[in-house]
Design a protein around this motif. Structure first.
Motif, PDB file in Angstrom:
ATOM      1  N   UNK A 143       0.839  -1.191   0.000  1.00 49.46           N
ATOM      2  CA  UNK A 143       0.000   0.000   0.000  1.00 49.46           C
ATOM      3  C   UNK A 143       0.881   1.250   0.000  1.00 49.46           C
ATOM      4  N   UNK A 144       0.371   2.360  -0.558  1.00 48.45           N
ATOM      5  CA  UNK A 144      -0.870   2.406  -1.346  1.00 48.45           C
ATOM      6  C   UNK A 144      -0.671   1.781  -2.721  1.00 48.45           C
ATOM      7  N   UNK A 145      -1.726   1.662  -3.484  1.00 49.22           N
ATOM      8  CA  UNK A 145      -1.594   1.158  -4.843  1.00 49.22           C
ATOM      9  C   UNK A 145      -0.889   2.164  -5.736  1.00 49.22           C
ATOM     10  N   UNK A 146      -1.210   3.431  -5.532  1.00 46.63           N
ATOM     11  CA  UNK A 146      -0.592   4.518  -6.280  1.00 46.63           C
ATOM     12  C   UNK A 146      -0.256   5.645  -5.315  1.00 46.63           C
ATOM     13  N   UNK A 147       0.912   6.228  -5.516  1.00 48.30           N
ATOM     14  CA  UNK A 147       1.372   7.340  -4.705  1.00 48.30           C
ATOM     15  C   UNK A 147       1.687   8.496  -5.656  1.00 48.30           C
ATOM     16  N   UNK A 148       0.965   9.608  -5.506  1.00 49.85           N
ATOM     17  CA  UNK A 148       1.168  10.770  -6.371  1.00 49.85           C
ATOM     18  C   UNK A 148       1.945  11.831  -5.595  1.00 49.85           C
ATOM     19  N   UNK A 149       3.163  12.069  -6.024  1.00 46.94           N
ATOM     20  CA  UNK A 149       4.053  12.983  -5.311  1.00 46.94           C
ATOM     21  C   UNK A 149       4.820  13.848  -6.306  1.00 46.94           C
ATOM     22  N   UNK A 150       5.426  14.890  -5.793  1.00 47.51           N
ATOM     23  CA  UNK A 150       6.253  15.781  -6.609  1.00 47.51           C
ATOM     24  C   UNK A 150       7.730  15.482  -6.385  1.00 47.51           C
ATOM     25  N   UNK A 151       8.573  15.778  -7.364  1.00 47.76           N
ATOM     26  CA  UNK A 151      10.022  15.624  -7.154  1.00 47.76           C
ATOM     27  C   UNK A 151      10.456  16.387  -5.902  1.00 47.76           C
ATOM     28  N   UNK A 152      11.349  15.754  -5.141  1.00 48.63           N
ATOM     29  CA  UNK A 152      11.837  16.357  -3.912  1.00 48.63           C
ATOM     30  C   UNK A 152      11.066  15.914  -2.679  1.00 48.63           C
ATOM     31  N   UNK A 153       9.872  15.355  -2.878  1.00 51.93           N
ATOM     32  CA  UNK A 153       9.081  14.882  -1.739  1.00 51.93           C
ATOM     33  C   UNK A 153       9.567  13.519  -1.269  1.00 51.93           C
ATOM     34  N   UNK A 154       9.088  13.142  -0.092  1.00 55.89           N
ATOM     35  CA  UNK A 154       9.424  11.857   0.519  1.00 55.89           C
ATOM     36  C   UNK A 154       8.339  10.846   0.179  1.00 55.89           C
ATOM     37  N   UNK A 155       8.765   9.633  -0.186  1.00 57.77           N
ATOM     38  CA  UNK A 155       7.827   8.556  -0.495  1.00 57.77           C
ATOM     39  C   UNK A 155       7.974   7.448   0.533  1.00 57.77           C
ATOM     40  N   UNK A 156       6.848   6.982   1.047  1.00 53.83           N
ATOM     41  CA  UNK A 156       6.848   5.882   2.010  1.00 53.83           C
ATOM     42  C   UNK A 156       5.923   4.790   1.501  1.00 53.83           C
ATOM     43  N   UNK A 157       6.503   3.629   1.205  1.00 50.84           N
ATOM     44  CA  UNK A 157       5.778   2.508   0.627  1.00 50.84           C
ATOM     45  C   UNK A 157       5.750   1.372   1.638  1.00 50.84           C
ATOM     46  N   UNK A 158       4.611   0.706   1.728  1.00 49.97           N
ATOM     47  CA  UNK A 158       4.428  -0.356   2.710  1.00 49.97           C
ATOM     48  C   UNK A 158       4.297  -1.718   2.050  1.00 49.97           C
ATOM     49  N   UNK A 159       4.840  -2.726   2.710  1.00 49.52           N
ATOM     50  CA  UNK A 159       4.747  -4.120   2.282  1.00 49.52           C
ATOM     51  C   UNK A 159       4.386  -4.935   3.519  1.00 49.52           C
ATOM     52  N   UNK A 160       3.309  -5.696   3.433  1.00 51.35           N
ATOM     53  CA  UNK A 160       2.846  -6.470   4.588  1.00 51.35           C
ATOM     54  C   UNK A 160       2.695  -7.938   4.212  1.00 51.35           C
ATOM     55  N   UNK A 161       3.232  -8.804   5.053  1.00 54.32           N
ATOM     56  CA  UNK A 161       3.111 -10.256   4.855  1.00 54.32           C
ATOM     57  C   UNK A 161       2.031 -10.816   5.772  1.00 54.32           C
ATOM     58  N   UNK A 162       1.395 -11.888   5.325  1.00 52.70           N
ATOM     59  CA  UNK A 162       0.286 -12.479   6.082  1.00 52.70           C
ATOM     60  C   UNK A 162       0.765 -13.249   7.315  1.00 52.70           C
ATOM     61  N   UNK A 163       2.060 -13.535   7.376  1.00 51.11           N
ATOM     62  CA  UNK A 163       2.644 -14.159   8.567  1.00 51.11           C
ATOM     63  C   UNK A 163       4.041 -13.604   8.774  1.00 51.11           C
ATOM     64  N   UNK A 164       4.531 -13.722   9.977  1.00 51.30           N
ATOM     65  CA  UNK A 164       5.835 -13.173  10.300  1.00 51.30           C
ATOM     66  C   UNK A 164       6.931 -13.854   9.475  1.00 51.30           C
ATOM     67  N   UNK A 165       7.831 -13.039   8.952  1.00 54.60           N
ATOM     68  CA  UNK A 165       8.949 -13.561   8.159  1.00 54.60           C
ATOM     69  C   UNK A 165      10.251 -12.962   8.678  1.00 54.60           C
TER      70      UNK A 165
END
Lengths: 108, 117
Positions: free
Chosen positions: A7-29
């Motif tokens: 998440x998110x599916x799409x992130x709309x940002x401008x150059x110079x901004x900070x991007x934070x992307x999430x990845x979640x697993x269904x069980x602990x890895x």
């Protein structure tokens, strides 16, 4: 079977901004088993981060990875024009790799 | 320099068999796994399975087991992905990628397979 969501599916940002992307697993890895890839339009994916937080060779330090257990994050501290792309995480477990569906980072 | 060079685009017909290849160079072929990854048009990445060229051991995603065969020939440093009967839903770009176990550090350029009558 491990299910991976991003998440998110799409992130709309401008150059110079900070991007934070999430990845979640269904069980602990183990964090050793989480990697992130960048795919630009019309190109093969390329490795960015492995073992959750280790940058691959030649990857600039504006890319960083973190997380543990089921929740992992890719952060791009200041977006450069070449960073607008799709980002996939994958998890390794039970002799299988599972990719997340991807996050598209687009220019706002 | 590590390189994975894949075979060219294919346009088989439904029901055809097909084998595509991935030739490795610049490293010891038998020391790393080779995975195959599918990307359907406009979609994400799906791991299909992998082969260990040293002993030809392979393992598959449950989604692809029985539908494709992954193999390798260490004498020519090449991995293969094979179908016996293609359908339109096999239309996709197929990537090979090198893995030391936990992640994929080098990728081929992709092979476009378009199944069409």
């Amino acid at each position: 079977e491990i299910v991976v969501t991003q998440s998110p599916g799409t992130l709309s940002l401008s150059p110079g901004e900070r991007a934070t992307l999430s990845c979640r697993a269904s069980q602990s890895v183990s964090s050793s088993y989480v990697a992130w890839y960048q795919q630009k339009r019309g190109q093969a994916p390329s490795l960015l981060i492995y073992s959750a937080s280790r940058r691959a060779t030649g990857i600039p330090d504006r890319f960083s990875g973190s997380g543990s257990g089921t929740d992992f994050t890719l952060t791009i501290s200041r977006l450069e024009p070449e960073d607008f792309a799709v980002y996939f995480c994958h998890v390794y477990g039970n002799s299988q790799f599972t990719f997340g569906p991807g996050t598209k980072v687009e220019i706002k | 320099e590590v390189q994975l060079v894949q075979s060219g685009a294919e346009v088989p017909k439904p029901g055809d068999s097909l084998r595509i290849s991935c030739k490795a160079s610049g490293y010891s072929f038998t020391h790393y796994w080779i995975s195959w990854v599918r990307q359907m048009p406009g979609k994400g990445l799906e791991w299909m399975g992998r082969v260990a060229p040293g002993d030809s051991h392979s393992n598959y995603s449950p989604s692809f087991r029985g539908h494709v065969t992954i193999s390798s020939d260490k004498s020519v440093s090449t991995a293969f992905l094979q179908w016996t009967s293609l359908t339109a839903s096999d239309t996709a770009i197929y990537y090979c990628a090198r893995s030391d176990g936990d992640y994929h550090d080098y990728w081929g350029q992709g092979t476009l397979v378009t199944v069409s009558s």
